[in-house]
Design a protein around this motif. Structure first.
Motif, PDB file in Angstrom:
ATOM      1  N   HIS A   1       0.826  -1.272   0.081  1.00  0.00           N
ATOM      2  CA  HIS A   1      -0.075  -0.037   0.063  1.00  0.00           C
ATOM      3  C   HIS A   1       0.851   1.313   0.009  1.00  0.00           C
ATOM      4  CE1 HIS A   1      -2.492   3.141   2.486  1.00  0.00           C
ATOM      5  NE2 HIS A   1      -3.025   3.044   1.131  1.00  0.00           N
ATOM      6  N   ARG A   2       0.846   2.011  -1.095  1.00  0.00           N
ATOM      7  CA  ARG A   2       1.807   3.163  -1.081  1.00  0.00           C
ATOM      8  C   ARG A   2       0.872   4.453  -1.141  1.00  0.00           C
ATOM      9  NH1 ARG A   2       6.398   1.224  -3.538  1.00  0.00           N
ATOM     10  NH2 ARG A   2       6.071  -1.087  -4.606  1.00  0.00           N
ATOM     11  N   ASP A   3       1.906   5.415  -0.537  1.00  0.00           N
ATOM     12  CA  ASP A   3       1.301   7.026  -0.754  1.00  0.00           C
ATOM     13  C   ASP A   3       1.260   7.483  -2.068  1.00  0.00           C
ATOM     14  OD1 ASP A   3       3.964   7.707  -1.022  1.00  0.00           O
ATOM     15  OD2 ASP A   3       4.226   8.381   1.124  1.00  0.00           O
ATOM     16  N   GLU A   4       0.982   8.599  -2.170  1.00  0.00           N
ATOM     17  CA  GLU A   4       0.862   9.281  -3.773  1.00  0.00           C
ATOM     18  C   GLU A   4       2.434   9.519  -4.225  1.00  0.00           C
ATOM     19  OE1 GLU A   4       0.869  12.306  -0.315  1.00  0.00           O
ATOM     20  OE2 GLU A   4      -0.473  10.508  -0.935  1.00  0.00           O
ATOM     21  N   ASP A   5       3.429   9.344  -3.312  1.00  0.00           N
ATOM     22  CA  ASP A   5       4.846   9.410  -3.834  1.00  0.00           C
ATOM     23  C   ASP A   5       5.465   8.176  -4.070  1.00  0.00           C
ATOM     24  OD1 ASP A   5       4.931  12.311  -3.557  1.00  0.00           O
ATOM     25  OD2 ASP A   5       5.354  12.228  -1.388  1.00  0.00           O
ATOM     26  N   GLY A   6       4.541   7.123  -3.860  1.00  0.00           N
ATOM     27  CA  GLY A   6       5.197   5.904  -4.097  1.00  0.00           C
ATOM     28  C   GLY A   6       5.707   5.208  -3.048  1.00  0.00           C
ATOM     29  N   LEU A   7       5.921   5.688  -1.620  1.00  0.00           N
ATOM     30  CA  LEU A   7       6.324   5.185  -0.691  1.00  0.00           C
ATOM     31  C   LEU A   7       5.580   4.230   0.089  1.00  0.00           C
ATOM     32  CD1 LEU A   7       8.918   5.514   1.443  1.00  0.00           C
ATOM     33  CD2 LEU A   7       7.404   6.972   2.776  1.00  0.00           C
ATOM     34  N   VAL A   8       6.139   3.008   0.393  1.00  0.00           N
ATOM     35  CA  VAL A   8       5.163   2.025   0.820  1.00  0.00           C
ATOM     36  C   VAL A   8       4.753   2.471   2.501  1.00  0.00           C
ATOM     37  CG1 VAL A   8       5.444  -0.657   1.618  1.00  0.00           C
ATOM     38  CG2 VAL A   8       6.652   0.392  -0.585  1.00  0.00           C
ATOM     39  N   LEU A   9       3.654   2.233   2.599  1.00  0.00           N
ATOM     40  CA  LEU A   9       2.971   2.685   3.963  1.00  0.00           C
ATOM     41  C   LEU A   9       2.666   1.275   4.889  1.00  0.00           C
ATOM     42  CD1 LEU A   9       0.312   5.174   2.812  1.00  0.00           C
ATOM     43  CD2 LEU A   9       2.806   5.695   3.609  1.00  0.00           C
ATOM     44  N   SER A  10       2.174   0.287   3.894  1.00  0.00           N
ATOM     45  CA  SER A  10       1.922  -0.858   4.676  1.00  0.00           C
ATOM     46  C   SER A  10       1.944  -1.882   3.584  1.00  0.00           C
ATOM     47  CB  SER A  10       0.690  -0.998   5.434  1.00  0.00           C
ATOM     48  OG  SER A  10      -0.417  -0.656   4.506  1.00  0.00           O
ATOM     49  N   LEU A  11       1.998  -3.329   4.152  1.00  0.00           N
ATOM     50  CA  LEU A  11       1.969  -4.509   3.224  1.00  0.00           C
ATOM     51  C   LEU A  11       0.614  -5.393   3.651  1.00  0.00           C
ATOM     52  CD1 LEU A  11       5.667  -5.140   3.949  1.00  0.00           C
ATOM     53  CD2 LEU A  11       4.909  -4.296   1.685  1.00  0.00           C
ATOM     54  N   VAL A  12       0.406  -6.010   2.467  1.00  0.00           N
ATOM     55  CA  VAL A  12      -0.850  -6.820   2.935  1.00  0.00           C
ATOM     56  C   VAL A  12      -0.624  -8.307   2.197  1.00  0.00           C
ATOM     57  CG1 VAL A  12      -3.318  -7.464   2.220  1.00  0.00           C
ATOM     58  CG2 VAL A  12      -2.671  -5.010   2.702  1.00  0.00           C
ATOM     59  N   PHE A  13      -0.581  -9.303   3.004  1.00  0.00           N
ATOM     60  CA  PHE A  13      -0.078 -10.714   2.568  1.00  0.00           C
ATOM     61  C   PHE A  13      -1.285 -11.523   2.509  1.00  0.00           C
ATOM     62  CE2 PHE A  13       3.520  -8.646   4.640  1.00  0.00           C
ATOM     63  CZ  PHE A  13       4.585  -8.928   3.438  1.00  0.00           C
ATOM     64  N   VAL A  14      -1.514 -12.322   1.594  1.00  0.00           N
ATOM     65  CA  VAL A  14      -2.790 -13.654   1.578  1.00  0.00           C
ATOM     66  C   VAL A  14      -1.862 -14.682   1.460  1.00  0.00           C
ATOM     67  CG1 VAL A  14      -4.453 -14.388   0.418  1.00  0.00           C
ATOM     68  CG2 VAL A  14      -4.100 -11.983   0.910  1.00  0.00           C
ATOM     69  N   GLY A  15      -1.887 -15.579   2.458  1.00  0.00           N
ATOM     70  CA  GLY A  15      -1.329 -17.042   2.344  1.00  0.00           C
ATOM     71  C   GLY A  15      -2.384 -18.091   2.266  1.00  0.00           C
ATOM     72  N   LEU A  16      -2.331 -18.886   1.267  1.00  0.00           N
ATOM     73  CA  LEU A  16      -3.197 -20.000   0.969  1.00  0.00           C
ATOM     74  C   LEU A  16      -2.332 -21.417   1.390  1.00  0.00           C
ATOM     75  CD1 LEU A  16      -4.878 -19.216  -2.232  1.00  0.00           C
ATOM     76  CD2 LEU A  16      -5.940 -18.714   0.216  1.00  0.00           C
ATOM     77  N   ASP A  17      -3.078 -22.128   2.082  1.00  0.00           N
ATOM     78  CA  ASP A  17      -2.413 -23.478   2.603  1.00  0.00           C
ATOM     79  C   ASP A  17      -2.251 -24.239   1.536  1.00  0.00           C
ATOM     80  OD1 ASP A  17      -1.751 -25.296   3.997  1.00  0.00           O
ATOM     81  OD2 ASP A  17      -3.348 -25.476   5.524  1.00  0.00           O
TER      82      ASP A  17
END
Length: 174
Positions: free
Chosen positions: A133-149
């Motif tokens: 998840h990036r801000d308007e300048d492209g800096l990463v604010l957070s990450l989202v991970f989905v893991g499937l077993d």
């Protein structure tokens, strides 16, 4: 100055106060409605998080877990709030390397296979999807991970290989 001029100014000032009070009341109503809508969206998104068929984990750009859905807790055996604030390395020893490798990537979604570690120490292979998840300048604010077993899939692959070996032996003996 005459008393009628002062009275006129007083009435104008009172009218301005009334108009400002009406504006403030209108803004309060709008704000209340917006707050209710935001709360409804928040509740809806939390509900979605818990019905996703897999582990959904949100983390800071530095790799600390912010949120984990019910699927993550079930998959890894942790209690509901146990993962909050923990580094991703707690459940994924190669997380730092993965994040470093993809830090400069401009991809919206990154897919890979990984091995997470459950609370009991067992390895859990997962098909991993990560989205920054990036801000308007492209800096990463957070990450989202989905893991499937992938455990069931791996088990089926082993069974298939075994069946293929038995089939080959049967053909050789025939």
């Amino acid at each position: 100055m005459s008393t009628s001029a002062a009275a006129l100014r007083l009435r104008r000032a009172e009218r301005r106060v009334e108009i400002l009070q009406t504006l403030v009341e209108d803004r309060d109503k709008e704000l209340s409605i917006t707050h209710e809508q935001a709360a409804a969206v928040h509740t809806y998104l939390l509900g979605l998080n818990n019905v996703i068929p897999g582990a959904l984990i949100s983390a800071t750009a530095e790799g600390f877990i912010i949120r984990a859905n019910r699927g993550a807790h079930e998959l890894l055996g942790y209690e509901e709030l146990e993962l909050m604030g923990q580094p991703l390395d707690t459940i994924w020893p190669q997380a730092s390397e993965f994040l470093r490798r993809h830090a400069e990537s401009s991809a919206a979604v990154i897919r890979d296979e990984a091995e997470w570690i459950a609370k009991d120490g067992s390895a859990v292979p997962v098909l991993l999807t990560m989205s920054p998840h990036r801000d308007e300048d492209g800096l990463v604010l957070s990450l989202v991970f989905v893991g499937l077993d992938l455990r069931e899939r791996r088990r089926l692959e082993v069974e298939l290989r075994h069946a293929q070996k038995l089939e080959s032996l049967g053909q050789l003996s025939a």
